[in-house]
Write a protein that holds these residues in place. Structure first.
Motif, PDB file in Angstrom:
ATOM      1  N   PHE A 105       1.158  -0.798   0.120  1.00 23.22           N
ATOM      2  CA  PHE A 105      -0.183  -0.090   0.427  1.00 23.22           C
ATOM      3  C   PHE A 105       0.888   1.537  -0.025  1.00 23.22           C
ATOM      4  CE2 PHE A 105      -2.005   3.328   2.553  1.00 23.22           C
ATOM      5  CZ  PHE A 105      -3.405   3.359   1.653  1.00 23.22           C
ATOM      6  N   CYS A 106       1.559   1.220   1.019  1.00 23.82           N
ATOM      7  CA  CYS A 106       3.136   2.413   0.883  1.00 23.82           C
ATOM      8  C   CYS A 106       3.612   3.055  -0.348  1.00 23.82           C
ATOM      9  CB  CYS A 106       3.674   2.005   2.339  1.00 23.82           C
ATOM     10  SG  CYS A 106       2.907   2.422   3.671  1.00 23.82           S
ATOM     11  N   ARG A 107       4.266   1.712  -1.099  1.00 21.41           N
ATOM     12  CA  ARG A 107       4.446   1.429  -2.206  1.00 21.41           C
ATOM     13  C   ARG A 107       4.004   2.487  -3.662  1.00 21.41           C
ATOM     14  NH1 ARG A 107       6.735  -3.340  -0.658  1.00 21.41           N
ATOM     15  NH2 ARG A 107       5.781  -4.495  -2.209  1.00 21.41           N
ATOM     16  N   GLU A 108       2.536   2.196  -3.180  1.00 24.00           N
ATOM     17  CA  GLU A 108       1.225   2.023  -4.602  1.00 24.00           C
ATOM     18  C   GLU A 108       1.622   3.901  -4.593  1.00 24.00           C
ATOM     19  OE1 GLU A 108      -1.341  -0.640  -5.310  1.00 24.00           O
ATOM     20  OE2 GLU A 108      -0.260  -2.111  -6.192  1.00 24.00           O
ATOM     21  N   TRP A 109       0.993   3.949  -3.173  1.00 24.57           N
ATOM     22  CA  TRP A 109       0.401   5.741  -3.144  1.00 24.57           C
ATOM     23  C   TRP A 109       1.161   6.281  -2.599  1.00 24.57           C
ATOM     24  CZ3 TRP A 109      -4.116   6.609  -4.930  1.00 24.57           C
ATOM     25  CH2 TRP A 109      -4.685   5.552  -5.576  1.00 24.57           C
ATOM     26  N   GLY A 110       2.425   6.376  -2.462  1.00 30.05           N
ATOM     27  CA  GLY A 110       3.882   7.121  -1.991  1.00 30.05           C
ATOM     28  C   GLY A 110       3.487   7.834  -0.950  1.00 30.05           C
ATOM     29  N   VAL A 111       3.011   6.948   0.174  1.00 33.48           N
ATOM     30  CA  VAL A 111       2.961   6.907   2.201  1.00 33.48           C
ATOM     31  C   VAL A 111       3.920   6.749   2.168  1.00 33.48           C
ATOM     32  CG1 VAL A 111       1.775   6.435   4.034  1.00 33.48           C
ATOM     33  CG2 VAL A 111       0.470   6.625   2.070  1.00 33.48           C
ATOM     34  N   ASP A 112       4.634   7.061   3.660  1.00 35.99           N
ATOM     35  CA  ASP A 112       6.150   7.350   3.696  1.00 35.99           C
ATOM     36  C   ASP A 112       5.889   7.530   5.520  1.00 35.99           C
ATOM     37  OD1 ASP A 112       8.724   6.592   5.149  1.00 35.99           O
ATOM     38  OD2 ASP A 112       9.652   8.127   3.790  1.00 35.99           O
ATOM     39  N   PHE A 113       5.920   6.156   6.005  1.00 35.65           N
ATOM     40  CA  PHE A 113       5.046   5.672   7.915  1.00 35.65           C
ATOM     41  C   PHE A 113       6.835   6.079   8.302  1.00 35.65           C
ATOM     42  CE2 PHE A 113       1.267   3.045   6.556  1.00 35.65           C
ATOM     43  CZ  PHE A 113       0.109   4.274   7.257  1.00 35.65           C
ATOM     44  N   ALA A 114       8.239   5.634   7.476  1.00 38.07           N
ATOM     45  CA  ALA A 114       8.864   5.613   8.790  1.00 38.07           C
ATOM     46  C   ALA A 114       9.439   6.502   8.377  1.00 38.07           C
ATOM     47  CB  ALA A 114       9.990   4.372   8.054  1.00 38.07           C
ATOM     48  N   ASN A 115       9.393   7.473   7.874  1.00 35.82           N
ATOM     49  CA  ASN A 115      10.040   8.596   8.346  1.00 35.82           C
ATOM     50  C   ASN A 115       9.344  10.045   8.061  1.00 35.82           C
ATOM     51  OD1 ASN A 115      12.650   7.675   7.273  1.00 35.82           O
ATOM     52  ND2 ASN A 115      12.222   7.970   5.858  1.00 35.82           N
ATOM     53  N   HIS A 116       8.422  10.207   7.711  1.00 34.76           N
ATOM     54  CA  HIS A 116       7.031  11.258   7.796  1.00 34.76           C
ATOM     55  C   HIS A 116       7.860  12.548   7.024  1.00 34.76           C
ATOM     56  CE1 HIS A 116       3.782  12.075  10.399  1.00 34.76           C
ATOM     57  NE2 HIS A 116       3.718  12.951   9.667  1.00 34.76           N
ATOM     58  N   PRO A 117       7.490  12.278   6.061  1.00 33.14           N
ATOM     59  CA  PRO A 117       8.240  13.903   5.425  1.00 33.14           C
ATOM     60  C   PRO A 117       6.355  14.344   5.720  1.00 33.14           C
ATOM     61  CG  PRO A 117       7.496  11.702   3.767  1.00 33.14           C
ATOM     62  CD  PRO A 117       7.419  11.206   4.833  1.00 33.14           C
ATOM     63  N   ARG A 118       6.704  15.590   4.731  1.00 33.12           N
ATOM     64  CA  ARG A 118       6.090  16.218   5.217  1.00 33.12           C
ATOM     65  C   ARG A 118       4.328  15.949   4.459  1.00 33.12           C
ATOM     66  NH1 ARG A 118       6.453  21.114   7.391  1.00 33.12           N
ATOM     67  NH2 ARG A 118       8.255  22.020   8.035  1.00 33.12           N
ATOM     68  N   GLY A 119       3.126  16.026   5.579  1.00 32.39           N
ATOM     69  CA  GLY A 119       2.421  15.203   4.878  1.00 32.39           C
ATOM     70  C   GLY A 119       2.189  13.225   4.970  1.00 32.39           C
ATOM     71  N   GLY A 120       3.411  12.557   5.110  1.00 29.28           N
ATOM     72  CA  GLY A 120       3.449  11.999   4.942  1.00 29.28           C
ATOM     73  C   GLY A 120       3.530  10.745   3.735  1.00 29.28           C
ATOM     74  N   VAL A 121       3.692  12.352   3.133  1.00 33.09           N
ATOM     75  CA  VAL A 121       4.046  11.613   0.985  1.00 33.09           C
ATOM     76  C   VAL A 121       5.392  11.767   0.665  1.00 33.09           C
ATOM     77  CG1 VAL A 121       1.414  11.393   1.345  1.00 33.09           C
ATOM     78  CG2 VAL A 121       2.215  13.431   1.076  1.00 33.09           C
TER      79      VAL A 121
END
Length: 676
Positions: free
Chosen positions: A532-548
């Motif tokens: 899911f994270c790979r397909e939607w560009g979500v980064d839970f580990a590093n939490h960039p701005r907005g999480g994406v």
């Protein structure tokens, strides 16, 4: 003594001045009942049913603190407080230990009124109006109105309030530079941008004193490029705690974000770890949410230390008794939320009353009442699809004797196709629920039995409910019998090979499901969080701005070239669900699927599919043409029964099959069963 299966779920939570009896709460869902005549009486029974069903706390749908914050229902006067008391008294009468909390929702730039306000005059991508920029007097008015609404909530008998600071509503628009262009004390630095929501909490606490629950719904990940960083979220959480919040609830996404967070394609409890990370930095209890739909999922989240409380909103629409069923060890009887959004959020965002696809009685508790049958009857149901199953279960619960005849080897009808589509795995849960209820209610189930009029007449049933569903429509065109032409059922079930180059005739829900299935590769994102994270560009580990990250990291896809075609002009997919359709379109576009409207189909031959596209001859040189050209009611049995003088009713697709619509089918079946 701890519960043997759910020790964390059924552990009470001490808030100092009050106690929650367990760790599951009913999250906020706007129903629309707030805005109709007699709505508070209906809402009272809706919430009271969930109180009887075992939840520890209920959070209402969003209510505005003033007109400019909603354009609809608000709580700012004694008269309005008196209406709300109908709800709070019903809940406390149902179970005095259940807490009910009013959600204060100031929609800001998303409010349905030209009087809407925001920190800056920046229109939301999904907003109806350019908001009015707040000056100092305007900000002071909003702060005072929040405090007044909180005080009125206490007067109305609520145990607390939840202040929503997320989703693109007013408080969240102060927090990010995208919507806050101010350079005064309410903008510029993050310390200034968070000043308004922190001051809201401080004013509300001052208005009610220390012994009143104040929940702050924090934008834990707003899913916006340029949104809040992980460090800013923690800084905000600590500030609202210091200002007087009793509990912090994590929310994920703005309404305009391009990442699904609550659709069925999202893994269960995908965001819980984000809550857990924030929880380490505050001293008040924290709520997590999103796609937690069964008690074992809630228990795992709590046991892992990701949260102190678990919010279930839509699952409480699907089954008011979810919590008590978990307590009693009846989890297999839970009517699970499948996160389809079709009768809840799709209704909310189109101005219709909320309900639930799998439970049409939700928000209709005073209208759809299951009373014991005055006269027990022997009823037959032909067809074990969603409509037939819903009728049989509801009628059996009223005391009628039921027999289900199903021509196939299993129950489910069209749900047996849906459950094969990646992202729709939750449909298995609905079939599990119906299987268990058939067993519990001692409904006679005859699989692999093709009932005919003579058989049913001889059986002597008092009435036959015909739920025989649909048959796919076969277009009248040259080459429709060509080997390249594959009906969608055969494609989904794998009964016919599908080539590398594919044209799909039809851009309804079935066409999109077929495209999803044949372009899929690798694990399903709906059951695998890393995918899911790979397909939607979500980064839970590093939490960039907005999480994406702003773009998909990687999408696994089948080696196919696919085009979806539709007859009508315009972009395909506009008939899909309002809150989920965009996710299906975007996902397929990222897989390279082309979508073309304004197509006239001419013929299928060895070359492929011959068409006119905007009146221009166009050949789609494909290996396979999948036919998704609609469906027709299968009612031949009904006609035969009527001719034989057997009393019969039509429901579901057999009654109306313009578009497969499980929501309508189940609702129609439920209403008939409750009236039978």
């Amino acid at each position: 003594m701890a519960h043997p299966r759910y020790p964390h779920v059924f552990s009470p939570l001490d808030l100092g001045f009050t106690r929650l009896k367990n760790r599951i709460l009913m999250g906020s869902m706007h129903t629309g009942l707030e805005d109709i005549e007699g709505g508070f009486e209906r809402m009272a029974e809706y919430f009271a049913a969930r109180a009887r069903g075992g939840v520890g706390m209920i959070i209402t749908g969003g209510i505005g603190p003033n007109h400019e914050g909603t354009g609809g229902g608000k709580l700012s006067t004694d008269e309005e407080a008196a209406q709300h008391r109908i709800v709070t008294e019903a809940v406390h009468a149902a179970d005095p230990d259940v807490k009910i909390v009013l959600q204060i929702l100031h929609a800001g730039p998303l409010a349905a009124t030209p009087a809407c306000v925001a920190p800056s005059a920046i229109r939301s991508r999904i907003g109806r109006y350019v908001p009015n920029e707040l000056d100092e007097d305007g900000i002071e008015k909003q702060l005072a109105d929040f405090a007044n609404c909180t005080a009125k909530a206490r007067d109305a008998g609520y145990d607390g309030v939840e202040i929503i600071g997320s989703a693109g509503y007013l408080l969240s628009t102060f927090l990010v530079e995208k919507t806050n262009a101010r350079t005064d004390q309410w903008g510029d630095s993050f310390e200034n941008r968070m000043r308004f929501p922190v001051e809201v909490i401080r004013r509300c606490r001052a208005a009610v004193g220390p012994d009143f629950i104040i929940v702050f719904r924090i934008p834990a990940m707003d899913m916006l490029e340029g949104g809040m960083s992980g460090e800013e979220v923690i800084q905000l959480a600590q500030a609202v705690e210091a200002a007087g919040a009793t509990i912090i609830s994590t929310h994920f996404t703005w309404h305009e974000a391009q990442v699904p967070t609550i659709a069925t394609m999202v893994p269960r409890a995908a965001f819980a770890e984000v809550t857990g990370r924030i929880r380490k930095h505050v001293n008040v209890p924290m709520i997590t949410s999103n796609r937690i739909n069964m008690p074992d999922v809630a228990e795992a989240v709590l046991a892992a230390g990701h949260a102190d409380l678990v919010s279930m909103a839509r699952p409480m629409l699907a089954d008011a008794d979810l919590v008590v069923k978990a307590w009693e060890g009846r989890e297999d009887e839970i009517n699970t939320c499948i996160a389809c959004n079709q009768a809840c959020l799709d209704h909310t965002f189109s101005g219709r009353l909320t309900s639930c696809l799998v439970n049409p009685k939700a928000c209709n508790e005073t209208l759809l009442v299951a009373r014991p049958a005055e006269r027990v009857r022997d009823l037959a149901v032909v067809g074990a699809g969603p409509a037939g199953l819903a009728f049989a279960v509801e009628a059996a619960q009223r005391g009628h004797r039921l027999t289900i005849y199903e021509a196939g080897p299993e129950i489910g009808g069209q749900f047996n196709l849906a459950k094969r589509v990646p992202g729709k795995e939750e449909f298995h849960e609905t079939l599990r629920y119906f299987s268990r209820m058939i067993e519990k209610l001692q409904i006679t189930l005859k699989l692999n039995t093709r009932a005919d009029a003579a058989m049913l007449a001889a059986a002597g049933h008092d009435e036959v409910v015909v739920a025989t569903g649909i048959r796919p429509r076969t277009p009248d065109m040259p080459g429709i019998d060509h080997p390249k032409a594959v009906p969608y059922i055969d494609a989904i079930l794998g009964r016919r090979p599908v080539g590398r180059r594919v044209a799909i005739m039809g851009a309804g829900g079935i066409g999109f499901d077929v495209a999803t299935l044949i372009t899929h590769a690798g694990p399903s994102a709906a059951v695998d969080i890393p995918t899911f994270c790979r397909e939607w560009g979500v980064d839970f580990a590093n939490h960039p701005r907005g999480g994406v990250t702003g773009v998909p990291i990687r999408i696994e896809k089948a080696d196919r070239e696919v085009v979806i075609l539709q007859r009508r002009d315009g972009a395909p997919g506009k008939t899909l669900g309002r809150t989920t359709g965009w996710t299906h379109r975007l996902s397929l576009v990222r897989r390279g699927v082309k979508m073309i409207g304004g197509v006239t189909y001419l013929k299928i031959d060895d070359e492929g599919l011959h068409t006119l596209v905007n009146d221009q001859p166009t050949l789609f040189a494909v290996d396979t043409v999948i036919i998704c050209a609609g469906q027709e009611p299968e009612r031949s049995l009904y006609d035969a029964l009527v001719a034989a003088g057997v009393k019969a009713r039509l429901i579901g697709g057999a009654n109306e099959a313009a578009e497969l619509d499980a929501k309508r089918a189940i609702a129609e079946a439920t209403e008939l069963a409750l009236a039978s």
